[in-house]
Each structure stands twice: as C-alpha cells, then as structure tokens.
Design a protein around this motif. Structure first.
Motif, PDB file in Angstrom:
ATOM      1  N   PHE A   1       1.013  51.535 -24.145  1.00 18.17           N
ATOM      2  CA  PHE A   1       1.116  50.131 -24.546  1.00 18.17           C
ATOM      3  C   PHE A   1      -0.270  49.559 -24.804  1.00 18.17           C
ATOM      4  N   ALA A   2      -0.394  48.904 -25.937  1.00 17.04           N
ATOM      5  CA  ALA A   2      -1.682  48.319 -26.303  1.00 17.04           C
ATOM      6  C   ALA A   2      -1.961  47.026 -25.562  1.00 17.04           C
ATOM      7  N   ASP A   3      -0.891  46.325 -25.153  1.00 16.77           N
ATOM      8  CA  ASP A   3      -1.080  44.979 -24.609  1.00 16.77           C
ATOM      9  C   ASP A   3      -0.705  44.849 -23.135  1.00 16.77           C
TER      10      ASP A   3
ATOM     11  N   ASP B   1      -5.481  38.639 -25.655  1.00 13.73           N
ATOM     12  CA  ASP B   1      -6.613  38.598 -26.569  1.00 13.73           C
ATOM     13  C   ASP B   1      -6.497  39.742 -27.580  1.00 13.73           C
ATOM     14  N   ALA B   2      -6.472  39.400 -28.878  1.00 17.43           N
ATOM     15  CA  ALA B   2      -6.277  40.415 -29.919  1.00 17.43           C
ATOM     16  C   ALA B   2      -7.352  41.490 -29.876  1.00 17.43           C
TER      17      ALA B   2
ATOM     18  N   ASN C   1       4.607  36.275 -31.569  1.00  8.99           N
ATOM     19  CA  ASN C   1       3.888  35.054 -31.902  1.00  8.99           C
ATOM     20  C   ASN C   1       2.828  35.408 -32.956  1.00  8.99           C
ATOM     21  N   PRO C   2       2.254  34.410 -33.632  1.00  9.47           N
ATOM     22  CA  PRO C   2       1.280  34.708 -34.694  1.00  9.47           C
ATOM     23  C   PRO C   2       0.092  35.522 -34.218  1.00  9.47           C
ATOM     24  N   GLU C   3      -0.351  35.320 -32.964  1.00 13.13           N
ATOM     25  CA  GLU C   3      -1.493  36.073 -32.448  1.00 13.13           C
ATOM     26  C   GLU C   3      -1.166  37.556 -32.319  1.00 13.13           C
ATOM     27  N   SER C   4       0.041  37.852 -31.834  1.00 13.11           N
ATOM     28  CA  SER C   4       0.406  39.256 -31.677  1.00 13.11           C
ATOM     29  C   SER C   4       0.655  39.914 -33.027  1.00 13.11           C
ATOM     30  N   ILE C   5       1.134  39.166 -34.009  1.00  7.44           N
ATOM     31  CA  ILE C   5       1.298  39.707 -35.356  1.00  7.44           C
ATOM     32  C   ILE C   5      -0.068  40.123 -35.906  1.00  7.44           C
TER      33      ILE C   5
ATOM     34  N   ALA D   1      -2.589  41.025 -34.174  1.00  7.87           N
ATOM     35  CA  ALA D   1      -3.012  42.216 -33.439  1.00  7.87           C
ATOM     36  C   ALA D   1      -2.343  43.465 -33.995  1.00  7.87           C
ATOM     37  N   VAL D   2      -1.057  43.363 -34.328  1.00 11.45           N
ATOM     38  CA  VAL D   2      -0.339  44.505 -34.898  1.00 11.45           C
ATOM     39  C   VAL D   2      -0.996  44.936 -36.201  1.00 11.45           C
TER      40      VAL D   2
END
Length: 253
Positions: free
Chosen positions: A171-173, A194-195, A232-236, A238-239
């Motif tokens: 898992f990255a997060d 945090d991205a 959420n937009p932050e995790s998008i 990060a992806v």
C-alpha cells in the motif's frame, strides 16, 4: 526507476444506490486492476454493472472484492464467522460478480478480500485456508491477493497446500508496523495524506528499497501489486503521480 514492475490496483464500485463512494471515473484510467465490491460490504447490482462497464471502457482487468456482510461497518469490523461460513460467503460473492461479468463479456481475473476479511486472512491461518478453499472451488487458476509482509512463509505454505497462486500486495498510503502489517486505522498516522509521501513510498516499494516501519526498523516488501486509493482530489493527484513515477503508460500495462 522501479526495479519491480508493479500492477496498480484500486477498490471500485463501492457506492450504494444514491450514496456515492470514491471517484471511480477519475481513478479507472490510471490503474491496471479494479477490485469490484460484491455487495456484502458495499455496492449493489446496478453499481457493480456500471463499474464493470467503466473498467471495460478503459481496458482494466476486474477482480472480486468480497467482504464480511457488514454494510453498516463498511466491512471493516471482524465478524465471528466459522471457516465454512467464510468459504461460503466468498463463494457467494464470487458467483454474483461472475454473473454480472458474464453479462458484460468480462472475466473475473483475481480475488482480493476487503477490509476486516483481508486483515483476518493475513493474520489467521484458518481464515486464509477458508478463502483459499473458496478460490480453489470457484476457479483454482485465479490468483488471490494478500498482504505483503516481512515474512510471507505461512501464506505461501497455505497457498501451496491448496494449489492457488498468491499476488502479494503493498500500500502506497498506509503505515506499516515492524512485522510489515498495516497499522490500524484507529492509530494516528496510519493513513498517509501527503501526496509526496505517498508517491515516495510507492517508488520505494517498486524499487525494492526499505520503508521505515512504525517501530523505526527498515522494512522491505516484495510486492506484485500496489494498492492506490482515489476518494478525493488529493488522492487522485497521487494516483496520477504514482503512475508517472512508475513509468507505465496507463491501465492494463
């Protein structure tokens, strides 16, 4: 540059009726594998079929994401199920997804249990064996996704016993403890937001570099696939950054 080619996977189709969960349309173009909720912890037949069509549009392979029958707790609470009950509830959900996949001309490509069932499987040999028996009964050629930990000996032995292939997942997060298990979501710092931290962890896992476990020890995880979240937009963001950092060019790589 990464030394290990990692398939990116994400949990999908976890909305229910008018209640929306996740940002599947934004995540799907950037992953290789879509873990489709099968109706026990989340989702419904309409959501499942719409998600399958979305995956097909982007050439993403789909897998079953079965969980405990716990809509209220989103499948994150362990239930006192016997091994036979675990085997049967996994088979039931595999059958449901298979039916909808067949209607869309798709195939179930792998199995990744959800939430508490996933964690129980990683910690309890009897639960792991029950899930493996369900996989073998349904289709022994399908891989079972499970947690990449510091020592995967027990998981490998159980899988060999049932003649089922394992895909180890990182898992990255998420933060890890000294054994390479996920730190409980109840603990502070269990989930990275945090991205830059998320992308760095993804690159380290892909490159076979050590992470720092919660006890301060170095931790190297040998993984076949990396889970990313997009709610959420932050995790998008990060992806997208992970996909770019790993040097692959889209789903199905």
């Amino acid at each position: 540059m990464p030394q290990r080619p990692l398939l990116l996977n994400a949990d999908m189709g976890e909305s229910f009726g008018p209640w929306a969960m996740g940002m599947d349309h934004d995540v799907m173009p950037h992953v290789d594998l879509a873990n489709i909720a099968c109706g026990f912890h989340a989702s419904d037949p309409d959501v499942i079929r719409k998600t399958l069509r979305l995956a097909a549009r982007h050439g993403v392979r789909v897998g079953a994401h079965p969980g405990y029958p716990d809509m209220v707790g989103f499948g994150r609470r362990s239930l006192a199920c016997s091994p036979e009950e675990v085997e049967n509830l996994v088979l039931y959900q595999l059958g449901a997804l298979y039916g909808l996949c067949r209607a869309e001309g798709l195939a179930v490509s792998y199995i990744k249990p959800h939430g508490a069932l996933y964690n129980d499987m990683a910690r309890q040999p009897e639960t792991m064996r029950a899930v493996l028996k369900a996989v073998r009964a349904f289709d022994p050629a399908l891989p079972l996704m499970t947690l990449a930990t510091r020592d995967t000996t027990t998981a490998r032995e159980l899988a060999a016993e049932q003649d089922v292939t394992l895909w180890f997942e990182a898992f990255a997060d998420r933060a890890y403890d000294g054994d390479g298990r996920l730190v409980s979501r109840r603990e502070p710092g269990a989930v990275h937001h945090d991205a830059e931290v998320i992308v760095d962890q993804a690159v380290r896992i892909a490159g076979g570099q050590a992470l720092t476990a919660s006890d301060g020890s170095p931790l190297i995880l040998a993984a076949d696939t990396l889970c990313v979240h997009g709610d959420n937009p932050e995790s998008i963001a990060a992806v997208k950054a992970i996909r770019q950092a790993l040097g692959a060019s889209g789903a199905g790589a």
